[in-house]
Design a protein around this motif. Structure first.
Motif, PDB file in Angstrom:
ATOM      1  N   GLU A 220       0.136  -1.664   0.362  1.00 34.73           N
ATOM      2  CA  GLU A 220       0.161   0.143   0.109  1.00 34.73           C
ATOM      3  C   GLU A 220       1.075   1.195   0.467  1.00 34.73           C
ATOM      4  OE1 GLU A 220      -3.628   0.428  -0.602  1.00 34.73           O
ATOM      5  OE2 GLU A 220      -3.424  -2.400  -0.530  1.00 34.73           O
TER       6      GLU A 220
ATOM      7  N   SER B  52       1.196   4.838   0.907  1.00 35.97           N
ATOM      8  CA  SER B  52       0.481   5.238   2.403  1.00 35.97           C
ATOM      9  C   SER B  52       1.166   6.837   2.467  1.00 35.97           C
ATOM     10  CB  SER B  52       0.862   4.853   3.632  1.00 35.97           C
ATOM     11  OG  SER B  52       2.597   4.824   4.043  1.00 35.97           O
ATOM     12  N   ASN B  53       1.156   8.494   3.266  1.00 36.37           N
ATOM     13  CA  ASN B  53       0.887   9.560   2.520  1.00 36.37           C
ATOM     14  C   ASN B  53       2.746   9.622   3.554  1.00 36.37           C
ATOM     15  OD1 ASN B  53      -0.699  10.399   1.755  1.00 36.37           O
ATOM     16  ND2 ASN B  53      -2.108  10.316   3.976  1.00 36.37           N
TER      17      ASN B  53
ATOM     18  N   ASP C  58      -4.937   4.069 -12.389  1.00 32.46           N
ATOM     19  CA  ASP C  58      -5.880   4.140 -11.987  1.00 32.46           C
ATOM     20  C   ASP C  58      -5.057   3.165 -10.731  1.00 32.46           C
ATOM     21  OD1 ASP C  58      -7.278   6.000  -9.891  1.00 32.46           O
ATOM     22  OD2 ASP C  58      -9.379   5.851 -10.674  1.00 32.46           O
ATOM     23  N   ARG C  59      -4.713   3.264  -9.427  1.00 40.22           N
ATOM     24  CA  ARG C  59      -4.507   2.752  -8.310  1.00 40.22           C
ATOM     25  C   ARG C  59      -4.282   3.513  -6.889  1.00 40.22           C
ATOM     26  NH1 ARG C  59      -1.969  -2.318  -7.906  1.00 40.22           N
ATOM     27  NH2 ARG C  59      -2.658  -2.792 -10.205  1.00 40.22           N
ATOM     28  N   ASP C  60      -4.428   2.776  -6.120  1.00 44.02           N
ATOM     29  CA  ASP C  60      -3.541   3.763  -4.766  1.00 44.02           C
ATOM     30  C   ASP C  60      -2.249   2.650  -3.481  1.00 44.02           C
ATOM     31  OD1 ASP C  60      -4.914   1.672  -3.573  1.00 44.02           O
ATOM     32  OD2 ASP C  60      -6.479   2.815  -2.708  1.00 44.02           O
ATOM     33  N   ASN C  61      -1.680   2.067  -4.626  1.00 44.89           N
ATOM     34  CA  ASN C  61      -0.675   0.574  -4.607  1.00 44.89           C
ATOM     35  C   ASN C  61       0.102   0.825  -4.817  1.00 44.89           C
ATOM     36  OD1 ASN C  61      -2.330  -0.814  -5.258  1.00 44.89           O
ATOM     37  ND2 ASN C  61      -2.242  -3.194  -4.140  1.00 44.89           N
TER      38      ASN C  61
ATOM     39  N   PRO D 144       0.495   3.924  -8.773  1.00 45.21           N
ATOM     40  CA  PRO D 144      -0.311   4.992  -8.918  1.00 45.21           C
ATOM     41  C   PRO D 144      -0.227   6.254 -10.049  1.00 45.21           C
ATOM     42  CG  PRO D 144      -0.207   4.512  -6.838  1.00 45.21           C
ATOM     43  CD  PRO D 144       1.191   3.902  -7.562  1.00 45.21           C
TER      44      PRO D 144
ATOM     45  N   TYR E 140       0.793   9.292  -8.369  1.00 45.51           N
ATOM     46  CA  TYR E 140       2.586   9.897  -7.443  1.00 45.51           C
ATOM     47  C   TYR E 140       3.504  10.029  -8.016  1.00 45.51           C
ATOM     48  CZ  TYR E 140       6.191   8.025  -4.964  1.00 45.51           C
ATOM     49  OH  TYR E 140       7.547   7.838  -4.476  1.00 45.51           O
TER      50      TYR E 140
END
Length: 282
Positions: free
Chosen positions: A38, A40-41, A61-64, A109, A112
């Motif tokens: 993942e 993370s910030n 388009d994803r968050d990991n 991502p 990013y």
């Protein structure tokens, strides 16, 4: 005593064969290995370290961060401190390592916008970053072939021992290129440029000249393709080799060791130092 030594050698050999051939983590068996982490910030860098593989970095388009390895080898995707590490490994004595075709797809991502460090020991790497804007991007290539296109970064760093690198469309505030050998070709470049070429071929075509250029050539060949309306002041020094310019220069001072002059307003400085080799400006 000889029997003991022979027995130990046989046992050691069988252990190596067994360990390389039947280790569960994908060294002997094909198929896909899929790992993810993942984003993370607190993550401010993605580190990619690959060798002996055909790798592709795919923004979407994803968050990991997800990596899929097809073929034999070990795949690691993990969070370490403030970094996500993607790494491939292979055993030294893998009997089929010379014939296998390993493919690695790395999904990141598209939004990013922090740092990315790419290290490739061998093999190939393709990265189309037209959906991304990065802060810093560093590329360390030992050998192999790299193709990158459509990148916008604040700072780009290239360190090449050998191999071939093709970059199409790179917009950066500062680009630093250290080329020991091999070939580096850039089309559609903008930004400040610092190049240290020990050997090999370095070619760059600039869409616009809006900052300084510094080139230090020890040996090899450099081609600098500038826009026709480029405004620059050239300061070229030669120990052994040659500097040539197709641009008409005013207030020039030219002899066997120097090529100096101004084109247009002279707004941007171009400093070229040649120990040996050839630099063409056109």
């Amino acid at each position: 005593m000889k029997r003991i030594v022979i027995t130990l050698l046989i046992i050691t050999g069988l252990y190596i064969v067994f360990n390389q051939s039947f280790q569960f983590d994908g060294f002997a068996f094909g198929g896909n290995k899929d790992r993810s982490a993942e984003l993370s910030n607190k993550i401010d860098a993605i580190d990619i370290n690959v060798a002996g593989v055909r790798a592709t970095i795919i923004p979407e388009d994803r968050d990991n961060v997800e990596a899929i390895l097809t073929g034999k080898g070990s795949l690691i995707v993990k969070e370490t401190g403030n970094r996500i590490v993607v790494e491939t490994k292979r055993k030294m004595f893998n009997w089929f390592s010379f014939s296998e075709k390993r493919q690695l797809k790395i999904y990141v991502p598209k939004d990013y916008d922090r740092n990315m460090n790419i290290q490739i020991g061998s093999g190939t790497l393709n990265f189309s970053g037209k959906l991304m804007k990065l802060n810093d991007l560093s590329l360390d290539i030992g050998s192999g072939n790299v193709k990158i296109d459509h990148l916008e970064v604040n700072e780009f760093t290239h360190d090449g021992s050998s191999g071939n690198v093709e970059i199409d469309t790179l917009h950066t505030k500062t680009g630093t290129f250290d080329l020991s050998s091999g070939n580096l070709e850039i089309n559609h470049y903008s930004g400040a440029l610092n190049a240290d070429v020990s050997s090999g071929r370095f070619s760059v075509k600039m869409d616009q000249l809006n900052d300084s250029i510094d080139i230090d050539l020890s040996s090899g060949h450099v081609k600098l393709d500038l826009p026709d309306n480029a405004d620059f002041k050239l300061n070229g020094k030669v120990s052994s080799g040659n500097i040539s310019s197709d641009f008409p220069l005013t207030s020039s001072g030219t002899d066997n060791k120097n090529l100096q002059g101004t084109h247009g307003s002279g707004k941007n400085e171009i400093n070229v130092s040649v120990s040996s080799g050839d630099v063409q400006i056109f």
